[in-house]
Design a protein around this motif. Structure first.
Motif, PDB file in Angstrom:
ATOM      1  N   HIS A 187     -14.123   6.645  -3.069  1.00 12.40           N
ATOM      2  CA  HIS A 187     -13.046   6.382  -4.029  1.00 12.40           C
ATOM      3  C   HIS A 187     -11.764   7.076  -3.625  1.00 12.40           C
ATOM      4  O   HIS A 187     -11.792   8.052  -2.881  1.00 12.40           O
ATOM      5  CB  HIS A 187     -13.479   6.857  -5.424  1.00 12.40           C
ATOM      6  CG  HIS A 187     -14.653   6.078  -5.931  1.00 12.40           C
ATOM      7  ND1 HIS A 187     -14.543   4.782  -6.397  1.00 12.40           N
ATOM      8  CD2 HIS A 187     -15.961   6.407  -6.018  1.00 12.40           C
ATOM      9  CE1 HIS A 187     -15.722   4.365  -6.762  1.00 12.40           C
ATOM     10  NE2 HIS A 187     -16.617   5.325  -6.542  1.00 12.40           N
ATOM     11  N   GLY A 188     -10.664   6.549  -4.136  1.00 10.60           N
ATOM     12  CA  GLY A 188      -9.371   7.204  -3.947  1.00 10.60           C
ATOM     13  C   GLY A 188      -8.700   6.801  -2.660  1.00 10.60           C
ATOM     14  O   GLY A 188      -9.333   6.734  -1.606  1.00 10.60           O
ATOM     15  N   GLY A 189      -7.418   6.471  -2.728  1.00 12.67           N
ATOM     16  CA  GLY A 189      -6.628   6.156  -1.553  1.00 12.67           C
ATOM     17  C   GLY A 189      -6.806   4.720  -1.088  1.00 12.67           C
ATOM     18  O   GLY A 189      -7.666   3.979  -1.584  1.00 12.67           O
ATOM     19  N   HIS A 190      -6.011   4.333  -0.122  1.00 11.32           N
ATOM     20  CA  HIS A 190      -6.051   3.006   0.469  1.00 11.32           C
ATOM     21  C   HIS A 190      -7.275   2.889   1.378  1.00 11.32           C
ATOM     22  O   HIS A 190      -7.615   3.856   2.077  1.00 11.32           O
ATOM     23  CB  HIS A 190      -4.759   2.798   1.271  1.00 11.32           C
ATOM     24  CG  HIS A 190      -4.509   1.366   1.599  1.00 11.32           C
ATOM     25  ND1 HIS A 190      -4.883   0.802   2.792  1.00 11.32           N
ATOM     26  CD2 HIS A 190      -3.946   0.375   0.872  1.00 11.32           C
ATOM     27  CE1 HIS A 190      -4.558  -0.462   2.795  1.00 11.32           C
ATOM     28  NE2 HIS A 190      -3.979  -0.752   1.628  1.00 11.32           N
ATOM     29  N   PRO A 191      -7.966   1.744   1.392  1.00 10.35           N
ATOM     30  CA  PRO A 191      -9.180   1.620   2.223  1.00 10.35           C
ATOM     31  C   PRO A 191      -8.934   1.966   3.695  1.00 10.35           C
ATOM     32  O   PRO A 191      -9.747   2.670   4.296  1.00 10.35           O
ATOM     33  CB  PRO A 191      -9.561   0.157   2.068  1.00 10.35           C
ATOM     34  CG  PRO A 191      -8.905  -0.304   0.819  1.00 10.35           C
ATOM     35  CD  PRO A 191      -7.733   0.581   0.558  1.00 10.35           C
TER      36      PRO A 191
END
Lengths: 198, 298
Positions: free
Chosen positions: B249-253
């Protein structure tokens, strides 16, 4: 046929044959096949078998040319042909044994293996040729066949036995008898060491 | 050699089978070592009834000429890739490629090319700046897939026969693997260099992991067969790196992927670990080389 190859030595032809050169094989064949055929035919009455042995011999040359090591090519070819003839005889004898009784097979084969010159020729030969010839003519055809196979054709006792369709022991005893008879026949022809008329 | 030659009369009578034994014997002995007399006698025999037979046998003998030697040179290449017979007239390069194994001549090189070109096209034409992490995530799996397509009963229809040849076994596996690496390593590294960095490790960072995964596939392949081994190794990599990054989770892939890759590939400790793993797998492979001589278990 054979063109420029006709002047090449036997050894050069064999080297080319080892590389798969057909014109070299043609030249080698033309030079040796004729006398080999005659020599085989004198030792085997079955024309078809002679033909097969001759063909086998030269087909073997395709494969074995590279293995030739300096000896006379004519003698080398005859060695191959003689071995092939012995093999053909063995195969033939096996078939004959199935078809006829063993004694018959041997007799039939023996009759066919003797190239019988006519009486006239025998007489002529006796008149024309020297002592050894006359002496050889005096010994029986059975002994002569053994002498021819062992002395002239260079076969071993076992090969001679196969070629003539007789046991090895018989080959040995006949070879001894042939020598003894030849010696006595020669002694009879020239009783004095100087070879004067008897 | 005596310099003596058979008189014509003797030759004719021998050819006509009219010579008594002793004279025939001495002539026969002479013919064994005299080519010129042999030629004369053979000519004389050709003119008798035996001539027709001699012509027949001559034809048969010349027809039995062995196949010319050059055909034999292809056989080594054929051992490596028995599926298709390749005439020797093809260019040498084509033959080498053909001999290099099923993978290099199948769909696999096209796939490698597609991955490389696709990444470059995506980065430059599509303006997508996360391609290098993507490429680095996929690249180590590419040679493993190549190995899967190179060796084993499913990849090579004549696998068992090839295994039985002297050049089969480990030698064949390594040859084909080398071919796979020779195609994929430069192509993918070059493609990586052409991509914007966008936080991912250097373009060559995947080389050691790629080698480690390939040698691990081969070593594992000695136990369970090439196809299963490559599936396990490639699947393991994909689960451990890209999938985990995408699932987090979290941030751009792509940023997460780049971060994950940096953790796995960047720095001396990580690269050192991959090198150690590769060495270990090669050692295991050498220890188990005999299993490749018996074909693979199904």
């Amino acid at each position: 046929m054979g063109g420029h190859r006709e002047k090449d030595t036997d050894a050069a032809l064999l080297r080319a044959v080892a590389d798969g050169d057909s014109t070299a094989m043609a030249a080698l064949y033309d030079r040796h096949a004729g006398w080999l055929h005659m020599r085989l035919a004198r030792r085997c009455g079955d024309a078809e078998a002679v033909r097969e042995v001759l063909q086998d011999t030269f087909v073997t040359v395709w494969r074995s040319a590279a293995a030739h090591r300096g000896e006379e090519v004519g003698g080398w070819l005859w060695t191959i042909a003689a071995r092939r003839l012995v093999d053909a005889r063995r195969a033939q004898e096996r078939t004959a044994r199935i078809e006829t009784s063993p004694m018959d097979a041997i007799r039939v084969e023996h009759e066919s293996s003797v190239a019988a010159p006519s009486t006239e020729e025998r007489v002529l030969a006796r008149l024309e040729f020297g002592d050894v010839g006359t002496a050889l003519d005096r010994i029986s055809p059975e002994l002569r066949d053994v002498l021819r196979a062992t002395v002239v054709d260079g076969l071993t006792t076992r090969e001679t036995a196969r070629l003539l369709g007789i046991p090895e022991g018989t080959v040995k005893s006949r070879a001894m008898r042939a020598r003894a008879e030849l010696r006595s026949a020669l002694a009879h022809l020239s009783p004095t060491p100087l070879g004067g008329p008897a | 050699m005596t310099g003596w030659h058979a008189p014509d009369d003797l030759v004719t009578r021998y050819a006509d089978d009219a010579l008594p034994e002793p004279d025939a014997w001495s002539l026969e002995k002479h013919l064994e070592e005299c080519g010129s007399c042999a030629t004369r006698v053979s000519r004389a025999v050709r003119e008798t009834a035996a001539g027709a037979v001699l012509v027949d046998v001559r034809t048969a003998v010349l027809a039995a000429a062995p196949v010319p030697a050059p055909a034999r040179r292809v056989s080594n290449a054929r051992l490596w890739s028995p599926r298709v017979f390749l005439p020797s007239s093809r260019p040498r390069l084509a033959r080498v490629l053909w001999a290099a194994g099923p993978a290099v001549r199948g769909a696999w090189p096209a796939a490698v090319l597609l991955v490389a070109l696709g990444a470059v096209a995506l980065a430059h034409a599509g303006g997508f700046d996360g391609t290098r992490p993507l490429l680095l995530a996929v690249a180590p799996v590419v040679p493993v897939a190549g190995v899967a397509l190179s060796y084993g009963a499913h990849a090579d229809p004549l696998h068992e026969i090839v295994t039985a040849t002297p050049s089969g076994g480990l030698r064949l596996v390594l040859t084909r693997t080398a071919a796979v690496l020779a195609v994929s390593l430069p192509l993918l590294t070059l493609a990586g260099l052409l991509l914007p960095a966008s936080g991912a490790p250097g373009a060559a960072a995947w080389l050691l992991p790629g080698l480690a995964l390939t040698s691990a596939s081969l070593a594992l392949g000695s136990y369970v067969g090439c196809r299963t081994a490559t599936a396990v190794i490639a699947g393991g990599w994909l689960c451990a790196v890209p999938a985990r990054a995408l699932a987090a989770h979290g941030g751009h892939p792509t940023a997460r992927l780049a971060e994950q890759l940096s953790r796995c590939l960047d720095g001396a400790p990580a690269q050192g670990a991959w090198a150690a793993a590769a060495t270990l797998c090669v050692a295991l492979l050498v220890a188990r080389r005999a299993t490749f001589d018996h074909g693979e278990q199904r």
